[in-house]
Motif scaffolding. Structure first.
Motif, PDB file in Angstrom:
ATOM      1  N   GLY A  17       0.819  -1.209   0.000  1.00 14.01           N
ATOM      2  CA  GLY A  17       0.000   0.000   0.000  1.00 14.01           C
ATOM      3  C   GLY A  17       0.851   1.257   0.000  1.00 14.01           C
ATOM      4  O   GLY A  17       0.424   2.312  -0.470  1.00 14.01           O
ATOM      5  N   HIS A  21       0.442   5.162  -1.835  1.00 16.65           N
ATOM      6  CA  HIS A  21       0.551   6.434  -1.125  1.00 16.65           C
ATOM      7  C   HIS A  21       1.696   7.271  -1.686  1.00 16.65           C
ATOM      8  O   HIS A  21       1.552   8.463  -1.946  1.00 16.65           O
ATOM      9  CB  HIS A  21       0.744   6.198   0.375  1.00 16.65           C
ATOM     10  N   LYS A  81      -1.567   7.704   5.608  1.00 21.55           N
ATOM     11  CA  LYS A  81      -1.384   7.252   4.223  1.00 21.55           C
ATOM     12  C   LYS A  81      -2.535   7.755   3.349  1.00 21.55           C
ATOM     13  O   LYS A  81      -3.207   6.996   2.666  1.00 21.55           O
ATOM     14  CB  LYS A  81      -1.263   5.729   4.153  1.00 21.55           C
ATOM     15  N   VAL A 105      -4.666   4.488   2.062  1.00 23.42           N
ATOM     16  CA  VAL A 105      -4.242   3.097   2.176  1.00 23.42           C
ATOM     17  C   VAL A 105      -4.728   2.592   3.530  1.00 23.42           C
ATOM     18  O   VAL A 105      -4.495   3.219   4.562  1.00 23.42           O
ATOM     19  CB  VAL A 105      -2.708   2.978   2.063  1.00 23.42           C
ATOM     20  N   THR A 112      -4.156  -5.494   2.318  1.00 21.08           N
ATOM     21  CA  THR A 112      -4.139  -4.039   2.256  1.00 21.08           C
ATOM     22  C   THR A 112      -5.200  -3.621   1.252  1.00 21.08           C
ATOM     23  O   THR A 112      -5.426  -4.298   0.259  1.00 21.08           O
ATOM     24  CB  THR A 112      -2.750  -3.538   1.801  1.00 21.08           C
ATOM     25  N   VAL A 114      -6.921  -0.106  -0.893  1.00 20.95           N
ATOM     26  CA  VAL A 114      -6.861   1.296  -1.265  1.00 20.95           C
ATOM     27  C   VAL A 114      -8.303   1.781  -1.240  1.00 20.95           C
ATOM     28  O   VAL A 114      -9.154   1.270  -1.965  1.00 20.95           O
ATOM     29  CB  VAL A 114      -6.243   1.486  -2.665  1.00 20.95           C
TER      30      VAL A 114
END
Length: 151
Positions: A17, A21, A81, A105, A112, A114
């Motif tokens: 992630g 970012h 993030k 993130v 992970t 988004v």
């Protein structure tokens, strides 16, 4: 007064992630080489990449149409993030009175994600919801993920 709206989508990813970012926060111009069929250009007009308050111009293709988006980078938060862009000029503002996009993130237990959030104001009750823009965002996320899984 128009209708205020908010749409969110979380896209689970298999790559780091931090890549997302960092790309969107400090190196957005690199995204053009990752997904050139969707995003053709990213230029800083005021300020510097990676700095809140900077103004960035994007050139992209949405459903076969060449589009532009001039945005101000409202926030880049390392601890959360998170990166937030507010549209100040461009194609989207033909359909919406205001439009803000946030990328965050989200680290979950084993995966992970988004998380993309778009906040918008429609001109009236009957205007469109930004479904095609959300589909575009998901496709870009998948392109970036695929690119980083190859490396």
């Amino acid at each position: 007064m128009g209708v205020l709206g908010k749409m969110e989508v979380e896209v689970d990813i298999k790559c780091s992630g931090d890549v997302f970012h960092q790309l969107w926060g400090t190196k957005p111009h690199h995204i053009c080489s990752i997904t050139p069929h969707k995003i053709q250009g990213c230029q800083v007009h005021e300020g510097d990449f990676g700095q809140p308050g900077s103004i960035v111009l994007w050139n992209y293709s949405l459903e076969g149409e060449n589009c532009t988006a001039k945005v101000i980078v409202e926030a880049i938060e390392e601890e959360n993030k998170l990166v937030r862009f507010k549209m100040i000029e461009g194609s989207i503002l033909k359909e919406y009175k205001s439009f803000t996009t946030t990328l965050q993130v989200v680290d979950k237990a084993e995966i992970t994600a988004v998380k993309w959030t778009v906040e918008f104001e429609k001109f009236d009750d009957y205007g469109p919801y930004p479904n095609k823009i959300m589909d575009f965002i998901i496709a870009i996320t998948r392109d970036i993920e695929a690119h980083h899984l190859k490396d």
